[in-house]
Design a protein around this motif. Structure first.
Motif, PDB file in Angstrom:
ATOM      1  N   LEU A  74      -3.441   5.916   1.286  1.00 29.04           N
ATOM      2  CA  LEU A  74      -2.556   4.933   0.668  1.00 29.04           C
ATOM      3  C   LEU A  74      -3.156   4.452  -0.646  1.00 29.04           C
ATOM      4  O   LEU A  74      -2.442   4.298  -1.642  1.00 29.04           O
ATOM      5  CB  LEU A  74      -2.304   3.761   1.613  1.00 29.04           C
ATOM      6  CG  LEU A  74      -1.450   2.623   1.067  1.00 29.04           C
ATOM      7  CD1 LEU A  74      -0.111   3.117   0.548  1.00 29.04           C
ATOM      8  CD2 LEU A  74      -1.269   1.552   2.132  1.00 29.04           C
ATOM      9  N   PHE A  94      -1.873  -5.103   2.761  1.00 28.11           N
ATOM     10  CA  PHE A  94      -0.493  -4.630   2.808  1.00 28.11           C
ATOM     11  C   PHE A  94       0.135  -5.164   4.086  1.00 28.11           C
ATOM     12  O   PHE A  94      -0.572  -5.540   5.020  1.00 28.11           O
ATOM     13  CB  PHE A  94      -0.458  -3.101   2.798  1.00 28.11           C
ATOM     14  CG  PHE A  94      -0.820  -2.498   1.473  1.00 28.11           C
ATOM     15  CD1 PHE A  94       0.150  -1.928   0.667  1.00 28.11           C
ATOM     16  CD2 PHE A  94      -2.133  -2.499   1.025  1.00 28.11           C
ATOM     17  CE1 PHE A  94      -0.169  -1.376  -0.561  1.00 28.11           C
ATOM     18  CE2 PHE A  94      -2.470  -1.951  -0.198  1.00 28.11           C
ATOM     19  CZ  PHE A  94      -1.489  -1.390  -0.997  1.00 28.11           C
ATOM     20  N   LYS A 131       3.253  -4.305   7.022  1.00 24.93           N
ATOM     21  CA  LYS A 131       4.249  -3.382   7.593  1.00 24.93           C
ATOM     22  C   LYS A 131       4.486  -3.786   9.045  1.00 24.93           C
ATOM     23  O   LYS A 131       3.771  -4.594   9.614  1.00 24.93           O
ATOM     24  CB  LYS A 131       3.764  -1.924   7.571  1.00 24.93           C
ATOM     25  CG  LYS A 131       3.417  -1.370   6.210  1.00 24.93           C
ATOM     26  CD  LYS A 131       4.626  -1.077   5.375  1.00 24.93           C
ATOM     27  CE  LYS A 131       4.196  -0.509   4.021  1.00 24.93           C
ATOM     28  NZ  LYS A 131       5.150  -0.788   2.976  1.00 24.93           N
ATOM     29  N   ARG A 132       5.496  -3.185   9.657  1.00 29.52           N
ATOM     30  CA  ARG A 132       5.839  -3.454  11.054  1.00 29.52           C
ATOM     31  C   ARG A 132       5.382  -2.289  11.937  1.00 29.52           C
ATOM     32  O   ARG A 132       5.604  -1.129  11.587  1.00 29.52           O
ATOM     33  CB  ARG A 132       7.358  -3.635  11.174  1.00 29.52           C
ATOM     34  CG  ARG A 132       7.824  -4.110  12.534  1.00 29.52           C
ATOM     35  CD  ARG A 132       9.318  -4.382  12.525  1.00 29.52           C
ATOM     36  NE  ARG A 132       9.730  -5.357  11.521  1.00 29.52           N
ATOM     37  CZ  ARG A 132       9.678  -6.680  11.673  1.00 29.52           C
ATOM     38  NH1 ARG A 132       9.217  -7.185  12.793  1.00 29.52           N
ATOM     39  NH2 ARG A 132      10.096  -7.481  10.708  1.00 29.52           N
ATOM     40  N   ARG A 173      15.115  -1.581   9.417  1.00 28.68           N
ATOM     41  CA  ARG A 173      14.504  -1.112   8.181  1.00 28.68           C
ATOM     42  C   ARG A 173      15.495  -1.024   7.036  1.00 28.68           C
ATOM     43  O   ARG A 173      15.251  -0.372   6.053  1.00 28.68           O
ATOM     44  CB  ARG A 173      13.829   0.224   8.428  1.00 28.68           C
ATOM     45  CG  ARG A 173      12.706   0.070   9.418  1.00 28.68           C
ATOM     46  CD  ARG A 173      11.914   1.304   9.731  1.00 28.68           C
ATOM     47  NE  ARG A 173      12.462   2.569   9.308  1.00 28.68           N
ATOM     48  CZ  ARG A 173      12.189   3.152   8.148  1.00 28.68           C
ATOM     49  NH1 ARG A 173      11.391   2.610   7.296  1.00 28.68           N
ATOM     50  NH2 ARG A 173      12.726   4.312   7.865  1.00 28.68           N
ATOM     51  N   VAL A 213       3.199   2.583  11.269  1.00 34.94           N
ATOM     52  CA  VAL A 213       3.788   1.393  10.657  1.00 34.94           C
ATOM     53  C   VAL A 213       4.881   1.802   9.680  1.00 34.94           C
ATOM     54  O   VAL A 213       4.778   2.821   9.006  1.00 34.94           O
ATOM     55  CB  VAL A 213       2.725   0.518   9.943  1.00 34.94           C
ATOM     56  CG1 VAL A 213       1.758  -0.084  10.948  1.00 34.94           C
ATOM     57  CG2 VAL A 213       1.961   1.286   8.880  1.00 34.94           C
ATOM     58  N   LEU A 214       5.936   0.999   9.649  1.00 32.97           N
ATOM     59  CA  LEU A 214       7.057   1.243   8.753  1.00 32.97           C
ATOM     60  C   LEU A 214       7.393  -0.044   8.028  1.00 32.97           C
ATOM     61  O   LEU A 214       7.245  -1.136   8.580  1.00 32.97           O
ATOM     62  CB  LEU A 214       8.276   1.718   9.540  1.00 32.97           C
ATOM     63  CG  LEU A 214       8.115   3.018  10.325  1.00 32.97           C
ATOM     64  CD1 LEU A 214       9.338   3.266  11.200  1.00 32.97           C
ATOM     65  CD2 LEU A 214       7.876   4.188   9.390  1.00 32.97           C
ATOM     66  N   GLY A 215       7.867   0.092   6.805  1.00 36.58           N
ATOM     67  CA  GLY A 215       8.298  -1.069   6.050  1.00 36.58           C
ATOM     68  C   GLY A 215       9.720  -1.446   6.401  1.00 36.58           C
ATOM     69  O   GLY A 215      10.521  -0.608   6.824  1.00 36.58           O
ATOM     70  N   SER A 250      10.009   2.053   1.129  1.00 38.93           N
ATOM     71  CA  SER A 250       8.693   1.776   1.710  1.00 38.93           C
ATOM     72  C   SER A 250       7.818   3.025   1.815  1.00 38.93           C
ATOM     73  O   SER A 250       8.200   4.016   2.419  1.00 38.93           O
ATOM     74  CB  SER A 250       8.853   1.154   3.098  1.00 38.93           C
ATOM     75  OG  SER A 250       7.588   0.862   3.642  1.00 38.93           O
ATOM     76  N   ASP A 266       5.009   4.244   3.705  1.00 40.44           N
ATOM     77  CA  ASP A 266       4.451   3.809   4.984  1.00 40.44           C
ATOM     78  C   ASP A 266       3.958   5.017   5.770  1.00 40.44           C
ATOM     79  O   ASP A 266       3.649   6.049   5.167  1.00 40.44           O
ATOM     80  CB  ASP A 266       5.498   2.992   5.765  1.00 40.44           C
ATOM     81  CG  ASP A 266       6.864   3.666   5.809  1.00 40.44           C
ATOM     82  OD1 ASP A 266       6.920   4.912   5.902  1.00 40.44           O
ATOM     83  OD2 ASP A 266       7.884   2.956   5.754  1.00 40.44           O
ATOM     84  N   SER A 267       3.867   4.914   7.091  1.00 36.81           N
ATOM     85  CA  SER A 267       3.324   6.010   7.899  1.00 36.81           C
ATOM     86  C   SER A 267       4.109   7.311   7.748  1.00 36.81           C
ATOM     87  O   SER A 267       3.570   8.380   8.009  1.00 36.81           O
ATOM     88  CB  SER A 267       3.264   5.621   9.381  1.00 36.81           C
ATOM     89  OG  SER A 267       2.215   4.707   9.602  1.00 36.81           O
ATOM     90  N   LEU A 292      -1.848   4.440  10.840  1.00 36.91           N
ATOM     91  CA  LEU A 292      -2.812   3.436  10.377  1.00 36.91           C
ATOM     92  C   LEU A 292      -3.917   3.272  11.414  1.00 36.91           C
ATOM     93  O   LEU A 292      -3.623   2.984  12.581  1.00 36.91           O
ATOM     94  CB  LEU A 292      -2.088   2.092  10.183  1.00 36.91           C
ATOM     95  CG  LEU A 292      -2.970   0.891   9.860  1.00 36.91           C
ATOM     96  CD1 LEU A 292      -3.579   1.016   8.480  1.00 36.91           C
ATOM     97  CD2 LEU A 292      -2.144  -0.393   9.973  1.00 36.91           C
TER      98      LEU A 292
END
Length: 122
Positions: free
Chosen positions: A16, A34, A36-37, A68, A98-100, A106, A108-109, A115
Motif C-alpha cells: 500500500l 488508514f 477500512k472495514r 460499499r 479490508v474494504l473501503g 477505494s 483496499d484488499s 492486511l
C-alpha cells in the motif's frame, strides 16, 4: 482479532505504501494511518469478479453490513486499472480482508491483498 464489519485504523503495509507513493509522489510512512472495514477473516476467499471491483467472499455477495456504495461512482473509473477479474485472494492466519466504504474509489484488499493484523492500530 477484529470482527466482520468493524472499522479499523491501520498502518499501511509495504504494498500500500508503494501504491500511494507511485500514485501521488508522496511518501507514506508507518506513522500514517488508514481506515477500512473488515470484510473477510482468516480462511475466507475474496474473488474479484470484474474491472469495477465487484467481489464475492466465499462465493457469496458481500454481507448486508458491507455498504460499499456510500460515495457516488467515480467518473474516471481509475480503480479499474487495479482490478484483476478472476483473481482469488485468500486471507491467511493473522490477516483480515479490508474494504473501503466507497467501493468505486477505494484502494483496499482487492488491490494490495490482506492486511496483517499486526498492522492494526485500533
Amino acid at each position: 482479532q477484529p470482527k466482520l464489519g468493524e472499522v479499523v485504523l491501520f498502518h499501511p503495509p509495504s504494498k500500500l505504501q508503494e501504491l500511494v507513493q507511485s500514485g501521488s509522489g508522496r511518501p507514506v510512512s508507518q506513522r500514517d494511518l488508514f481506515v477500512k472495514r473488515v470484510s473477510a477473516l482468516p480462511g475466507d476467499m475474496i474473488l474479484i469478479q470484474d474491472k469495477a471491483g465487484n467481489i464475492l467472499i466465499n462465493g457469496e455477495k458481500e454481507a448486508p453490513w458491507d455498504r460499499r456504495s456510500l460515495c457516488a461512482a467515480e467518473p474516471l473509473r481509475l480503480i479499474e486499472r487495479y482490478m484483476e477479474p478472476g483473481r482469488e485472494i485468500v486471507v491467511e492466519k493473522n490477516q483480515v480482508g479490508v474494504l473501503g466504504d466507497c467501493g468505486s474509489v477505494s484502494v483496499d484488499s482487492r488491490v494490495w491483498g490482506p492486511l496483517p493484523t499486526q498492522d492494526i492500530a485500533g
